[in-house]
Design an enzyme around this catalytic site. Structure first.
Site, short mmCIF file in Angstrom:
data_model
loop_
_atom_site.label_atom_id
_atom_site.label_comp_id
_atom_site.label_asym_id
_atom_site.label_seq_id
_atom_site.Cartn_x
_atom_site.Cartn_y
_atom_site.Cartn_z
N TYR A 1 -17.12 -131.80 -31.89
CA TYR A 1 -15.85 -131.13 -32.15
C TYR A 1 -15.66 -130.89 -33.65
CZ TYR A 1 -10.78 -130.31 -32.26
OH TYR A 1 -9.53 -129.78 -32.47
N SER B 1 -9.56 -127.24 -37.58
CA SER B 1 -8.89 -128.54 -37.51
C SER B 1 -9.18 -129.28 -38.80
CB SER B 1 -9.40 -129.35 -36.32
OG SER B 1 -8.99 -130.71 -36.44
#
Length: 258
Positions: free
Chosen positions: A161, A145
């Site tokens: 994350y 990401s």
């Protein structure tokens, strides 16, 4: 249309919804056989029906060691080959307790890393072992990401994350280096904010769209990644490994409006 993936058999971990399902449809359109893995049995049934006769769906939890192994064995059994792995499974750990470091719980940290990183290690390990066992090359594509290397701390500060998605890149480059001589390629896609996120605030939405100004300013769509996924699974990328392709609508190079 040219079949970029003719005679390729691909396993997609997290392939029954979202980014993975969109890619799986693109793989099938380009001539591939596909095994998709998802946690929800109903999604598996729907995916198999929509993908057609050259696809199989398997229910499983990506954090369990046997899941990817079983999917690869199913792929070989049904289609006679295993040529590529696309690992998409993962997601937000906010519901587990992920967040800014001063609020982050140990459970949030551990479960977010398991969901996004341990699951990926397990699928990649199963793929590497399968390729080596068959004495052949193959392709692995992993999902990172943009927040793993281009943070937006005011609006998106889930630190477990971000850690996991950054680690995906380091892991993938390390594995790519180790197995290049065996003709096993490992690459990474790094999208920005994709449509369908849960629990996103109006302020976060406004910021994300301003940070992703391409195509009028919008969320990313699963289909935005399909072409890249097809490329990395195909022989057109046979001389490419250890690379990160950022598909982010401009996130990494723009300021965004807070």
């Amino acid at each position: 249309m040219e079949n970029w993936l003719a005679n390729k058999s691909i396993v997609v971990i997290g392939g029954t919804t979202g980014l993975g399902f969109s890619a799986s449809k693109a793989f099938v359109r380009n001539g591939a056989n596909v095994v998709v893995v998802g946690r929800n049995p109903e999604n598996c049934l729907v995916a198999e029906l929509q993908l057609g006769s050259t696809a199989r769906a398997k229910q499983g939890d990506a954090t369990h060691p046997q899941t990817a192994l079983d999917a690869i064995q199913l792929c070989i059994r049904e289609f006679g080959s295993f040529d590529g792995l696309y690992h998409v499974a993962g997601g937000s750990g906010q519901k587990f307790g992920d967040g800014p470091l001063h609020e982050l719980s140990l459970q949030g940290w551990n479960q977010t890393l398991d969901l996004n990183l341990t699951s990926l290690m397990l699928s990649n390990q199963a793929a590497i072992r399968a390729f080596m066992g068959m004495n052949k090359g193959g392709a692995i594509l992993n999902m990172s990401s943009v927040v793993g290397f281009s943070p937006a701390s005011k609006h998106f500060s889930n630190h477990a994350y971000a850690t996991a998605k950054s680690a995906v890149i380091g892991f993938s480059k390390s594995v790519a280096a180790s197995y290049a001589e065996k003709n096993i390629r490992v690459n990474v896609l790094a999208p920005s904010i994709i449509e369908g996120l849960e629990d996103i605030t109006e302020q976060q939405e406004k910021f994300a769209i301003s940070k992703q100004p391409l195509d009028g300013g919008r969320y990313g769509k699963p289909a935005d990644l399909d072409g890249a996924a097809v490329y990395f699974m195909s022989d057109y990328s046979k001389f490419t490994t250890g690379q990160v392709l950022t598909i982010d609508g401009g996130w990494d190079v723009t300021d965004g409006q807070s």
